[in-house]
Design a protein around this motif. Structure first.
Motif, mmCIF file in Angstrom:
data_model
loop_
_atom_site.group_PDB
_atom_site.id
_atom_site.type_symbol
_atom_site.label_atom_id
_atom_site.label_comp_id
_atom_site.label_asym_id
_atom_site.label_seq_id
_atom_site.Cartn_x
_atom_site.Cartn_y
_atom_site.Cartn_z
ATOM 1 N N PRO A 118 3.384 5.522 -7.866
ATOM 2 C CA PRO A 118 2.227 5.141 -8.682
ATOM 3 C C PRO A 118 2.612 4.671 -10.085
ATOM 4 O O PRO A 118 1.846 3.960 -10.736
ATOM 5 C CB PRO A 118 1.389 6.423 -8.743
ATOM 6 N N VAL A 163 -7.652 -5.679 -11.769
ATOM 7 C CA VAL A 163 -8.428 -5.394 -10.553
ATOM 8 C C VAL A 163 -9.456 -6.500 -10.320
ATOM 9 O O VAL A 163 -9.615 -7.000 -9.195
ATOM 10 C CB VAL A 163 -9.117 -4.015 -10.654
ATOM 11 N N ILE A 202 2.508 0.807 -10.404
ATOM 12 C CA ILE A 202 1.290 0.139 -9.931
ATOM 13 C C ILE A 202 1.008 -1.187 -10.656
ATOM 14 O O ILE A 202 0.599 -2.157 -10.008
ATOM 15 C CB ILE A 202 0.076 1.097 -10.024
ATOM 16 N N ILE A 226 -8.446 3.348 -13.010
ATOM 17 C CA ILE A 226 -7.479 3.217 -14.107
ATOM 18 C C ILE A 226 -8.000 2.165 -15.087
ATOM 19 O O ILE A 226 -8.004 0.966 -14.796
ATOM 20 C CB ILE A 226 -6.092 2.809 -13.567
ATOM 21 N N LEU A 237 -7.094 -1.227 -1.788
ATOM 22 C CA LEU A 237 -6.133 -0.938 -2.859
ATOM 23 C C LEU A 237 -6.736 -1.242 -4.226
ATOM 24 O O LEU A 237 -6.571 -0.474 -5.177
ATOM 25 C CB LEU A 237 -4.865 -1.766 -2.652
ATOM 26 N N LEU A 238 -7.445 -2.379 -4.307
ATOM 27 C CA LEU A 238 -8.097 -2.742 -5.570
ATOM 28 C C LEU A 238 -9.166 -1.725 -5.937
ATOM 29 O O LEU A 238 -9.312 -1.352 -7.112
ATOM 30 C CB LEU A 238 -8.709 -4.138 -5.454
ATOM 31 N N MET A 247 2.644 1.607 -3.414
ATOM 32 C CA MET A 247 1.746 2.038 -4.489
ATOM 33 C C MET A 247 1.457 3.530 -4.393
ATOM 34 O O MET A 247 1.324 4.221 -5.422
ATOM 35 C CB MET A 247 0.447 1.229 -4.442
ATOM 36 N N CYS A 287 -7.750 1.308 -7.456
ATOM 37 C CA CYS A 287 -7.241 1.121 -8.827
ATOM 38 C C CYS A 287 -8.355 1.042 -9.864
ATOM 39 O O CYS A 287 -8.073 0.971 -11.072
ATOM 40 C CB CYS A 287 -6.391 -0.143 -8.903
ATOM 41 N N LEU A 296 0.321 -4.361 -8.474
ATOM 42 C CA LEU A 296 -1.020 -4.947 -8.528
ATOM 43 C C LEU A 296 -0.944 -6.454 -8.811
ATOM 44 O O LEU A 296 -1.697 -7.240 -8.214
ATOM 45 C CB LEU A 296 -1.843 -4.245 -9.617
ATOM 46 N N LEU A 330 -6.152 -1.046 -16.011
ATOM 47 C CA LEU A 330 -5.935 -2.045 -14.960
ATOM 48 C C LEU A 330 -7.219 -2.783 -14.571
ATOM 49 O O LEU A 330 -7.228 -3.557 -13.616
ATOM 50 C CB LEU A 330 -5.339 -1.373 -13.711
ATOM 51 N N LYS A 331 -8.298 -2.548 -15.311
ATOM 52 C CA LYS A 331 -9.597 -3.091 -14.918
ATOM 53 C C LYS A 331 -9.576 -4.617 -14.809
ATOM 54 O O LYS A 331 -10.088 -5.198 -13.853
ATOM 55 C CB LYS A 331 -10.664 -2.648 -15.920
ATOM 56 N N SER A 378 0.836 -1.206 0.000
ATOM 57 C CA SER A 378 0.000 0.000 0.000
ATOM 58 C C SER A 378 0.870 1.254 0.000
ATOM 59 O O SER A 378 0.638 2.199 -0.775
ATOM 60 C CB SER A 378 -0.924 -0.018 1.220
#
Length: 745
Positions: free
Chosen positions: A140, A200, A143, A193, A186-187, A136, A190, A147, A196-197, A133
């Motif tokens: 950034p 996630v 990430i 973005i 954290l998820l 990140m 994110c 992730l 990053l879907k 955490s």
């Protein structure tokens, strides 16, 4: 030294991937595998990963090496050395943040394995998830790599490739579980973005699978849940969204998740979204992998909520209809995903425990009948759908052995589903559904110029599968089926199924009205099966055994025909293709028929059945002791095993005793000449054992001679089968002695 090792690794990798000589590639592969187990592999792999000149092949090999070293060889490191390893892995994670993906994944797994090995405080306050955490937030730009590590962490807790001590593994799991809320946060952060879907969603499913501590009411309103459900309609993110949704389903029914009422807020959100995928399921333009994912989700929903579905509400019927749509899919891999649901639904509908909350027996029976009536049409549709799955493909003759095995497994699976259906519908009703399929197939078969036998065979296979569930009093369908069998095309595979069907319904055939005269044409079919191929002969001989066992009294007036079939099969001449193993079924079949005869008739019949068995043995004996001692055991045991079956299954003690007394000299010669041969002795001892069990003291002097023979032989050859037979021979006398002692006492 290290530079030389690095160069050697690069040379070996170049040889492995690019050298034209197979032997050199094999040698390079062997060397690289051995290198991975050395202590030097730590430093060499780490250095090459940091080396900017390393190519992709080197990076992949070294990342795999470092990962496996952390997993299994961590204790090779000196005390405190993990800190430099921790720092190096962190640098590598940032280096490969944007790829190559294979290398980055291996680095993440290595870090996760390291986290299992070392205490939580070595990651700072709060452990590795809190450390992630902080990183990140501070970096950034890295990430994507962080992730992926967040995704891998809960997955690696169950990996037993990590050679950690059990108490350390349990502590790590506990520490990680307390950090679940941080990971979910954290998820969630994110989500914004777009690139990053998918990661996630993958991370969310990973943490849901690992730790189910989030309440249903909280999940019902959680933004990650709504993102996953909305992504079900996206081709790009469908599989990841299905994984999340599947984990959410499991979370609502997992042990300790609470009552159904507590889970309803989440269930009521999940089910409508899943049901909304039904059109995609039917869309033939849809990618097959996407259809599989949707089908898996339906199957998960059905299996998990089967108790709610079995209650029979309007909503549950819609779910069942959707599952029928999955079952109707042309691909068996997709269709079969629902089979476990149908089994669970059947079990829920028929078992009494599902209705105990209704109190009285009257209320329980009423509710049970209501549900069975409601689901009856669905199971009838199920029977109709799956019955076509067992149809032989046109190109079956080109199938490899593996493909044939897979097809057999398909048939076994469909048979199980049909049996589940009979538990709900009853055997006779299931037969009625299948008979419609058979009638259609038979009609087409007779009207076409080039008739297709496959649909007829498939319908018969399904009817055979439920044979034990059909009542002996059934008089509407089976008489038509049995009269149809002699009229079917003479295809080998169809004939095999016809023979098996006859055997499966042997008890019904025995119970059929005497005036129907269905037995003779069925025996003719079995006769044809024995002369068509080895496979049909095996099915026909087994069916013949069942027919004789269950319809034995109906054969009393037709022994001549039975003996003719028997003699042709046993002699091996006359065109029959019955193997020696399958011939034992015929021996047993005739033996049980002889049991129904009066003693005089049985005596004549027993002589007829024994002649083709004992004559070959006597012919071998007449060739002389030297030949008898040298021939393979199989030439003797094939006949002796048939004799065992006769002695075991003809239940006329005095008649069998006479035969045993006649044949004892032959058996004694085999005992004397082959006492060293374990296989032959086990066979002949087994034959004598059954003779003693059937005849007992009716064997007279022969039983004493038998005991003396085997006791003498045991002193010479120490065969264990002699001891066992001795105990069997003594039993008739020991039981008589006990009875007498009780009488006189």
């Amino acid at each position: 030294m290290e530079a030389q090792a690095q160069a050697t690794v690069k040379e070996a990798l170049a040889a492995l991937y690019h050298h034209p000589d197979d032997s050199i590639r094999t040698a390079a592969d062997r060397w690289l595998q051995e290198f991975q187990h050395t202590l030097d592999a730590w430093q060499v792999a780490d250095s090459l990963l940091h080396d900017e000149s390393s190519n992709l092949e080197t990076l992949i090999f070294c990342s795999q090496t470092l990962r496996s070293k952390v997993q299994r060889d961590f204790e090779e490191l000196p005390a405190g050395a993990f800190r430099s390893l921790q720092d190096s892995l962190y640098v590598l994670l940032k280096k490969f943040n944007k790829g190559p993906a294979k290398v980055r994944t291996q680095i993440c797994i290595a870090i996760a394995a390291l986290a299992v090995h070392i205490p939580v405080e070595d990651w700072g306050a709060g452990g590795i998830v809190n450390w992630l955490s902080d990183e990140m937030k501070a970096h950034p730009e890295f990430i994507p790599g962080f992730l992926e590590l967040l995704i891998v962490l809960p997955q690696e807790t169950s990996s037993y490739k990590i050679a950690a001590r059990p108490e350390r593994r349990r502590q790590f799991e506990s520490d990680l579980c307390t950090s679940a809320n941080v990971a979910i946060s954290l998820l969630t952060a994110c989500m914004a973005i777009d690139q990053l879907k998918e990661q996630v969603l993958e991370g969310f499913s990973s943490w849901l699978r690992f730790c189910r501590g989030i309440s249903a009411s909280e999940l019902a309103s959680h933004p990650l849940v709504h993102m996953a459900l909305s992504s079900l309609n996206s081709d790009q993110f469908l599989e990841a969204a299905v994984n999340v949704t599947s984990e959410l389903i499991h979370a609502t029914v997992s042990h300790g998740s609470g009552t159904t009422a507590e889970q309803l807020p989440l269930i009521q959100i999940l089910v409508p979204h899943i049901m909304g995928l039904n059109e995609q399921l039917k869309d033939q333009s849809k990618d097959e992998e996407d259809v599989k994912a949707i089908a898996r989700l339906y199957a998960d929903m059905g299996e998990s909520y089967v108790d709610l579905i079995a209650a029979g509400s309007d909503d549950s019927i819609q779910i069942v209809n959707a599952l029928l749509d999955v079952t109707s899919h042309q691909e068996f891999d997709i269709c079969s995903m629902t089979f476990n649901f149908w089994h669970r639904l059947k079990r829920n509908l028929i078992r009494r425990e599902s209705y105990v909350s209704y109190g009285s027996e009257v209320a329980i029976e009423a509710e049970r009948n209501r549900r069975l009536l409601m689901f009856r049409p669905k199971f009838e549709s199920l029977v109709s759908l799956v019955s076509s799955r067992v149809e032989y493909p046109e190109d079956y003759h080109t199938f490899s052995e593996e493909d044939r095995r897979d097809f057999r497994h398909v048939r076994y699976a469909v048979s199980d589903v049909l049996l589940d259906a009979t538990d709900v519908l009853g055997g006779d009703s299931t037969l009625k559904v299948l008979s419609t399929k058979l009638a259609q197939a038979y009609g087409s078969c007779n009207t076409q110029q080039n008739p297709k036998w496959q649909p007829v065979e498939a319908a018969l296979f399904c009817i055979q599968a439920i044979a034990k569930s059909v009542s002996l009093e059934e008089r509407e369908i089976l008489p038509q089926v049995m009269s149809m069998l002699p009229c079917l095309p003479h295809n080998e595979q169809l004939l095999l199924t016809v023979c098996s069907t006859i055997g499966s319904f042997s008890k019904w055939i025995d119970a059929a009205p005497a005036e129907s005269s269905i037995l003779p044409p069925l025996v003719d079919i079995l006769n044809k099966g024995m002369s068509t191929s080895e496979d049909t002969a095996a099915a026909a001989s087994m069916a013949f055994k069942y027919i004789c066992e269950d319809c034995r009294r109906k054969f009393a007036g037709s022994l001549d025909g039975l003996f003719q079939i028997y003699h042709i099969a046993i002699s091996g001449v006359g065109g029959y293709k019955v193997s020696s193993e399958d011939s034992l079924h015929l021996v047993e079949a005739l033996s049980v028929v002889i049991t129904t005869l009066p003693p005089e008739s049985a005596r004549t019949a027993l002589e007829l059945i024994c002649q083709p068995v004992i004559n070959p043995l006597q012919e071998l004996i007449h060739q002389g002791d030297q030949i008898l001692q040298q021939i393979p055991a199989r030439q003797l045991t094939v006949h002796i095993d048939r004799l065992s079956s006769i002695f075991s299954n003809v239940k006329h003690p005095e008649v069998v005793a006479e035969a045993v007394n006649r044949y004892w000299p032959t058996l004694k010669i085999i005992f004397d000449q082959r006492a060293w041969d374990t296989r032959t002795m086990e066979s002949v001892c087994r034959s004598c054992k059954f003779a003693v069990r059937t005849c007992g003291r009716a064997m007279g002097m022969t039983i004493g001679a038998m005991l003396e023979e085997i006791q003498t032989l045991y002193q010479q050859h120490k065969q264990s089968c002699f001891l066992y037979l001795s105990s069997e021979v003594i039993k008739p006398y020991s039981s008589a002695s006990q009875n007498n002692s009780r009488f006189y006492s």
